[in-house]
Design a protein around this motif. Structure first.
Motif, PDB file in Angstrom:
ATOM      1  N   ILE A   1       0.854  -1.198   0.000  1.00  0.00           N
ATOM      2  CA  ILE A   1       0.000   0.000   0.000  1.00  0.00           C
ATOM      3  C   ILE A   1       0.883   1.238   0.000  1.00  0.00           C
ATOM      4  O   ILE A   1       1.853   1.319   0.766  1.00  0.00           O
ATOM      5  CB  ILE A   1      -0.990  -0.001   1.190  1.00  0.00           C
ATOM      6  N   PRO A   2       0.554   2.210  -0.867  1.00  0.00           N
ATOM      7  CA  PRO A   2       1.434   3.366  -1.033  1.00  0.00           C
ATOM      8  C   PRO A   2       1.567   4.183   0.252  1.00  0.00           C
ATOM      9  O   PRO A   2       0.611   4.320   1.016  1.00  0.00           O
ATOM     10  CB  PRO A   2       0.752   4.193  -2.125  1.00  0.00           C
ATOM     11  N   GLY A   3       2.774   4.719   0.459  1.00  0.00           N
ATOM     12  CA  GLY A   3       2.993   5.649   1.565  1.00  0.00           C
ATOM     13  C   GLY A   3       3.385   5.012   2.881  1.00  0.00           C
ATOM     14  O   GLY A   3       3.813   5.703   3.800  1.00  0.00           O
ATOM     15  N   TRP A   4       3.244   3.704   3.003  1.00  0.00           N
ATOM     16  CA  TRP A   4       3.575   3.021   4.254  1.00  0.00           C
ATOM     17  C   TRP A   4       4.973   2.414   4.156  1.00  0.00           C
ATOM     18  O   TRP A   4       5.332   1.870   3.114  1.00  0.00           O
ATOM     19  CB  TRP A   4       2.572   1.918   4.550  1.00  0.00           C
ATOM     20  N   THR A   5       5.751   2.508   5.240  1.00  0.00           N
ATOM     21  CA  THR A   5       7.063   1.848   5.235  1.00  0.00           C
ATOM     22  C   THR A   5       7.215   0.988   6.483  1.00  0.00           C
ATOM     23  O   THR A   5       6.642   1.276   7.535  1.00  0.00           O
ATOM     24  CB  THR A   5       8.232   2.845   5.198  1.00  0.00           C
ATOM     25  N   VAL A   6       8.011  -0.069   6.324  1.00  0.00           N
ATOM     26  CA  VAL A   6       8.325  -0.968   7.439  1.00  0.00           C
ATOM     27  C   VAL A   6       9.816  -0.984   7.645  1.00  0.00           C
ATOM     28  O   VAL A   6      10.594  -1.010   6.678  1.00  0.00           O
ATOM     29  CB  VAL A   6       7.808  -2.399   7.151  1.00  0.00           C
TER      30      VAL A   6
ATOM     31  N   ALA B   1     -15.375 -13.425  19.093  1.00  0.00           N
ATOM     32  CA  ALA B   1     -13.942 -13.671  18.947  1.00  0.00           C
ATOM     33  C   ALA B   1     -13.136 -12.376  18.875  1.00  0.00           C
ATOM     34  O   ALA B   1     -11.931 -12.417  18.641  1.00  0.00           O
ATOM     35  CB  ALA B   1     -13.686 -14.512  17.703  1.00  0.00           C
ATOM     36  N   GLY B   2     -13.788 -11.242  19.064  1.00  0.00           N
ATOM     37  CA  GLY B   2     -13.085  -9.961  18.989  1.00  0.00           C
ATOM     38  C   GLY B   2     -13.662  -9.092  17.893  1.00  0.00           C
ATOM     39  O   GLY B   2     -14.602  -9.496  17.197  1.00  0.00           O
ATOM     40  N   ALA B   3     -13.094  -7.902  17.737  1.00  0.00           N
ATOM     41  CA  ALA B   3     -13.613  -6.944  16.750  1.00  0.00           C
ATOM     42  C   ALA B   3     -12.933  -7.198  15.410  1.00  0.00           C
ATOM     43  O   ALA B   3     -11.701  -7.154  15.304  1.00  0.00           O
ATOM     44  CB  ALA B   3     -13.347  -5.524  17.222  1.00  0.00           C
ATOM     45  N   ILE B   4     -13.749  -7.480  14.383  1.00  0.00           N
ATOM     46  CA  ILE B   4     -13.202  -7.766  13.051  1.00  0.00           C
ATOM     47  C   ILE B   4     -13.545  -6.608  12.106  1.00  0.00           C
ATOM     48  O   ILE B   4     -14.460  -5.836  12.386  1.00  0.00           O
ATOM     49  CB  ILE B   4     -13.717  -9.125  12.497  1.00  0.00           C
ATOM     50  N   PRO B   5     -12.811  -6.455  11.000  1.00  0.00           N
ATOM     51  CA  PRO B   5     -13.056  -5.319  10.116  1.00  0.00           C
ATOM     52  C   PRO B   5     -14.500  -5.275   9.612  1.00  0.00           C
ATOM     53  O   PRO B   5     -15.032  -6.290   9.153  1.00  0.00           O
ATOM     54  CB  PRO B   5     -12.096  -5.557   8.939  1.00  0.00           C
ATOM     55  N   ALA B   6     -15.118  -4.097   9.730  1.00  0.00           N
ATOM     56  CA  ALA B   6     -16.437  -3.903   9.126  1.00  0.00           C
ATOM     57  C   ALA B   6     -16.253  -3.904   7.612  1.00  0.00           C
ATOM     58  O   ALA B   6     -15.146  -3.621   7.111  1.00  0.00           O
ATOM     59  CB  ALA B   6     -17.020  -2.574   9.582  1.00  0.00           C
ATOM     60  N   GLU B   7     -17.343  -4.209   6.892  1.00  0.00           N
ATOM     61  CA  GLU B   7     -17.231  -4.247   5.437  1.00  0.00           C
ATOM     62  C   GLU B   7     -16.710  -2.897   4.932  1.00  0.00           C
ATOM     63  O   GLU B   7     -17.174  -1.843   5.351  1.00  0.00           O
ATOM     64  CB  GLU B   7     -18.596  -4.557   4.818  1.00  0.00           C
ATOM     65  N   GLY B   8     -15.699  -2.952   4.100  1.00  0.00           N
ATOM     66  CA  GLY B   8     -15.143  -1.728   3.533  1.00  0.00           C
ATOM     67  C   GLY B   8     -14.073  -1.069   4.392  1.00  0.00           C
ATOM     68  O   GLY B   8     -13.426  -0.123   3.949  1.00  0.00           O
ATOM     69  N   SER B   9     -13.839  -1.549   5.622  1.00  0.00           N
ATOM     70  CA  SER B   9     -12.862  -0.845   6.463  1.00  0.00           C
ATOM     71  C   SER B   9     -11.424  -1.337   6.235  1.00  0.00           C
ATOM     72  O   SER B   9     -10.473  -0.652   6.568  1.00  0.00           O
ATOM     73  CB  SER B   9     -13.235  -0.916   7.939  1.00  0.00           C
ATOM     74  N   LEU B  10     -11.267  -2.526   5.671  1.00  0.00           N
ATOM     75  CA  LEU B  10      -9.925  -2.988   5.324  1.00  0.00           C
ATOM     76  C   LEU B  10      -9.579  -2.400   3.952  1.00  0.00           C
ATOM     77  O   LEU B  10     -10.362  -2.522   3.012  1.00  0.00           O
ATOM     78  CB  LEU B  10      -9.923  -4.526   5.261  1.00  0.00           C
ATOM     79  N   ASN B  11      -8.440  -1.769   3.861  1.00  0.00           N
ATOM     80  CA  ASN B  11      -8.031  -1.133   2.603  1.00  0.00           C
ATOM     81  C   ASN B  11      -7.655  -2.201   1.565  1.00  0.00           C
ATOM     82  O   ASN B  11      -6.623  -2.858   1.699  1.00  0.00           O
ATOM     83  CB  ASN B  11      -6.848  -0.193   2.897  1.00  0.00           C
ATOM     84  N   VAL B  12      -8.508  -2.355   0.538  1.00  0.00           N
ATOM     85  CA  VAL B  12      -8.212  -3.351  -0.507  1.00  0.00           C
ATOM     86  C   VAL B  12      -7.988  -2.672  -1.858  1.00  0.00           C
ATOM     87  O   VAL B  12      -8.035  -3.328  -2.907  1.00  0.00           O
ATOM     88  CB  VAL B  12      -9.319  -4.430  -0.622  1.00  0.00           C
ATOM     89  N   GLU B  13      -7.714  -1.369  -1.813  1.00  0.00           N
ATOM     90  CA  GLU B  13      -7.468  -0.652  -3.062  1.00  0.00           C
ATOM     91  C   GLU B  13      -6.272  -1.260  -3.793  1.00  0.00           C
ATOM     92  O   GLU B  13      -5.206  -1.459  -3.202  1.00  0.00           O
ATOM     93  CB  GLU B  13      -7.168   0.815  -2.732  1.00  0.00           C
ATOM     94  N   GLY B  14      -6.456  -1.564  -5.045  1.00  0.00           N
ATOM     95  CA  GLY B  14      -5.358  -2.107  -5.842  1.00  0.00           C
ATOM     96  C   GLY B  14      -5.122  -3.590  -5.634  1.00  0.00           C
ATOM     97  O   GLY B  14      -4.197  -4.165  -6.197  1.00  0.00           O
ATOM     98  N   LEU B  15      -5.914  -4.230  -4.784  1.00  0.00           N
ATOM     99  CA  LEU B  15      -5.744  -5.660  -4.528  1.00  0.00           C
ATOM    100  C   LEU B  15      -6.725  -6.429  -5.405  1.00  0.00           C
ATOM    101  O   LEU B  15      -7.927  -6.168  -5.357  1.00  0.00           O
ATOM    102  CB  LEU B  15      -6.022  -5.968  -3.051  1.00  0.00           C
ATOM    103  N   SER B  16      -6.213  -7.356  -6.220  1.00  0.00           N
ATOM    104  CA  SER B  16      -7.158  -8.118  -7.033  1.00  0.00           C
ATOM    105  C   SER B  16      -7.525  -9.387  -6.278  1.00  0.00           C
ATOM    106  O   SER B  16      -6.858 -10.405  -6.386  1.00  0.00           O
ATOM    107  CB  SER B  16      -6.567  -8.436  -8.408  1.00  0.00           C
ATOM    108  N   LEU B  17      -8.538  -9.253  -5.452  1.00  0.00           N
ATOM    109  CA  LEU B  17      -8.997 -10.404  -4.671  1.00  0.00           C
ATOM    110  C   LEU B  17     -10.514 -10.452  -4.780  1.00  0.00           C
ATOM    111  O   LEU B  17     -11.193  -9.454  -4.543  1.00  0.00           O
ATOM    112  CB  LEU B  17      -8.554 -10.250  -3.209  1.00  0.00           C
ATOM    113  N   ASP B  18     -11.014 -11.609  -5.142  1.00  0.00           N
ATOM    114  CA  ASP B  18     -12.446 -11.854  -5.227  1.00  0.00           C
ATOM    115  C   ASP B  18     -13.094 -11.464  -3.884  1.00  0.00           C
ATOM    116  O   ASP B  18     -12.707 -11.976  -2.840  1.00  0.00           O
ATOM    117  CB  ASP B  18     -12.603 -13.354  -5.522  1.00  0.00           C
TER     118      ASP B  18
END
Ligand code: GDP
Ligand code: PGA
Ligand code: MN
Length: 602
Positions: free
Chosen positions: A282-287, A537-554
């Motif tokens: 994802i653009p702009g992030w560094t590790v 089991a804990g708080a999981i990502p709401a629909e649309g809250s995980l950034n999937v821009e540019g990810l080609s995943l069904d």
């Protein structure tokens, strides 16, 4: 005649000198060599290994100053069955460890050690786990009859003259004895990988000693690593109020320039080294990397937990490592100065392993030393083949790597290899719920330990094979850490699973660099700006809250990977109950979390 320490030992540390003398009298080496960790010493030892045909020097253009070893086919992984915690009482080792009374184990092993170094040199390897200039540096000395161990310890620890000097005349150190258990009679030729069918990896937590016999494999023989920095250090940490954990440490910077530190505990061969060196998609992030296996976490003056990596190198799983999965690991090893064990060799004198490249070379020599072609039925590299490489060569090493105070931790991740049930990511409600997530962590077994592969087992905090005392007391220690700190200063705890599979048995989530999307969601949660759904089991990502821009995943696959499935969790409950019964004395605060899970599922 047995060698003696002599007048020219490079130390006046009386306790160390007496112990070296005592171990030499027992193991009867031909010579004693004090190791200084210098480059000249590395050259001498590697030359000697190559001259005797024990190591192969790799092509200088491909892998400068690097060496290849093939182990005995029986000595390729940690031997958990033969690993012992020899505490004074059986209860001290708890329900998850093999136990033997210290005196009995010392008797058994002294018989094995008697004369075990005949025909060999005993190397004295002083080292420090973590920066030598730490407030309370943690020293060790390993006595070993293996040159492979000496050169590996030079990569993996701060080893040699500096550590010895800092030990002064009387600093305490962990006494580590290691023998491959293969003495040589007069004139007997050595074998390429000496070892013994009888193996013991024994720890004496009260007296802070490690005795290892019969194996040359990393986790069994490089005693600064799992044996000291996890098993012995976890006992020290319990006594001294800190944490010694099986965790990578990484520093993540957001596009806004804010830094976060994430520690993550996954069982062996479940993705620590890969996540530690992640190249975000994802653009702009560094590790930046701080460590890939072990974190020591202590409270700082500001009440936050600070993490230090006690190691100085990577001992990484080779198969699966390539430019498409872990480019930073590839760049680290390509700088040279590395050791490769049980991978395959190319005709050009370079190394290869499965999935290193997207093609298979036409011809190789496999890890057994046999000719290999793509038609072969067997893998060219052993699934637990390894690279050993200096952390200083990692192109994304954090500037804080040598900071003796460590870095303040924002989030802790627990994870495992689960084909079902466990969602891609879930956030705990609070510290105790997070501790419960860690305590019930489970994973399919891997080739990093001998035994069946792919069997789901509980692996609390990914520490099952590494807790140096009673696992119930260990969980209580985690609860206590939470009680003794201000809640808002503690790291937030999450659970992740990169390994959930579809009905067809394929990984649902692409993993590797794409895991940066999950890290982004995690730090956005810390900032309170990512939406989540509360589940038992804990708080999981709401629909649309995980950034999937540019990810080609069904999208259907994404939903499968992230979903909470109450039916699957109902099946998990009896397994958790069975696990808590096995533990026997789970802290009340953790049992209360199980009750909450049951209520929430009902
Ligand atoms: P470690 O022993 O915990 O440090 O694990 P590694 O990072 O060395 O990874 C062990 C194996 O898991 C390697 O074969 C990796 O290629 C594989 N692996 C690591 N991360 C991922 C991931 O995100 N997804 C998948 N599918 N495999 C992974
Ligand atoms: P790791 O362990 O797979 O967690 O890197 C190394 C080992 O098994 O000794
Ligand atoms: Mn690793």
């Amino acid at each position: 005649m047995t060698a003696t320490v002599g007048q020219n030992a490079p130390t006046t540390h009386a306790d160390l000198l007496a112990w070296v003398e005592e171990v030499a009298a027992l193991t009867k080496p031909d010579a004693i060599r004090w190791c200084d960790g210098s480059d000249a010493e590395w050259k001498e030892f590697t030359d000697h290994l190559v001259d005797r045909g024990i190591a192969t020097r790799l092509n200088e253009e491909a892998k400068p100053n690097s060496f290849y070893f093939r182990s005995d086919p029986s000595d390729v992984a940690r031997v958990e069955d033969q690993t012992f915690i020899c505490s004074e009482t059986e209860a001290g080792a708890g329900p998850t460890n093999n136990w033997a009374a210290p005196a009995e184990m010392k008797q058994t092993m002294s018989e094995l050690y008697d004369g075990c170094m005949k025909g060999r040199t005993m190397f004295v390897v002083p080292f420090c786990m973590g920066p030598i200039d730490a407030d309370d540096p943690k020293f060790g000395v390993e006595l070993t009859d293996s040159e492979y161990v000496v050169i590996s310890m030079k990569i993996m620890t701060r080893m040699g003259a500096d550590a010895l000097k800092a030990m002064g005349d009387d600093k305490p150190f962990v006494k580590c004895i290691h023998s491959v258990g293969y003495p040589l009679a007069d004139g007997q030729d050595d074998v390429a990988w000496p070892c013994n069918d009888t193996k013991y990896i024994s720890h004496f937590p009260e007296t802070r000693e490690i005795w290892s016999y019969g194996s040359g494999y990393g986790g069994n023989a490089l005693l600064g690593k799992k044996c000291y920095a996890l098993r012995i250090a976890s006992a020290m940490a319990h006594d001294e109020g800190w944490l010694a954990e099986h965790m990578l440490i990484l520093e993540l910077t957001s596009p806004e320039g804010k830094k976060y530190v994430v520690c993550a505990a996954f069982p062996s061969a479940c993705g620590k080294t890969n996540l530690a060196m992640l190249e975000p998609t994802i653009p702009g992030w560094t590790v930046k990397t701080l460590g890939d296996d072990i974190a020591w976490m202590r409270f700082g003056e500001d009440g936050r937990l600070y993490a230090v990596n006690p190691e100085n190198g990577f001992f990484g799983v080779a198969p699966g490592t390539g430019y498409h999965t872990n480019p930073n690991a590839m760049r680290t090893i390509e700088a040279g100065n590395s050791i490769f064990t049980n991978v395959a060799l190319t005709p050009y004198g370079d190394v290869w392993w499965e999935e290193m490249t997207d093609f298979e070379p036409d011809s190789l020599t496999d890890w057994h030393g046999k000719p290999w072609t793509p038609e072969a039925e067997v893998k060219a590299a052993h699934p637990n083949s390894r690279f050993t490489t200096p952390i200083s060569q990692c192109p994304i090493l954090s500037d804080d790597f040598n900071n003796p105070k460590g870095v303040p931790v924002d989030a802790i991740l627990f994870g495992g290899r689960r084909a079902s049930t466990v969602p891609l990511v879930a956030q705990s409600r609070d510290w105790n719920h997070g501790t419960f997530m860690g305590a019930t962590c489970s994973s399919e077994t891997t080739a990093a330990a001998t035994g069946a592969v792919g069997v789901v087992r509980r692996d609390p905090m990914a520490m099952l094979p590494f807790i140096g005392y009673n696992a119930n007391d260990y969980l209580q220690h985690w609860v206590n850490i939470g009680e003794n700190a201000e809640a808002d200063k503690l790291p937030k705890i999450f659970f992740v699973n990169w390994f959930r599979k579809s009905q067809e048995g394929k990984f649902l989530w692409p993993g590797f660099g794409e895991n940066s999307r999950v890290l982004e969601w995690i730090v956005r949660r810390l900032e309170g700006d990512a939406e989540a759904i509360d589940t038992p089991a804990g708080a999981i990502p709401a629909e649309g809250s995980l950034n999937v821009e540019g990810l080609s995943l069904d999208p259907a696959k994404l939903a499968e990977a992230t979903k909470f499935d109450a039916e699957e969790w109902k099946k998990e409950l009896p397994l958790i109950e069975e696990w808590f019964e096995k533990l026997g004395n789970v802290p009340d605060a953790i049992k209360a979390e199980l009750d909450k899970l049951k209520q929430n599922l009902a």
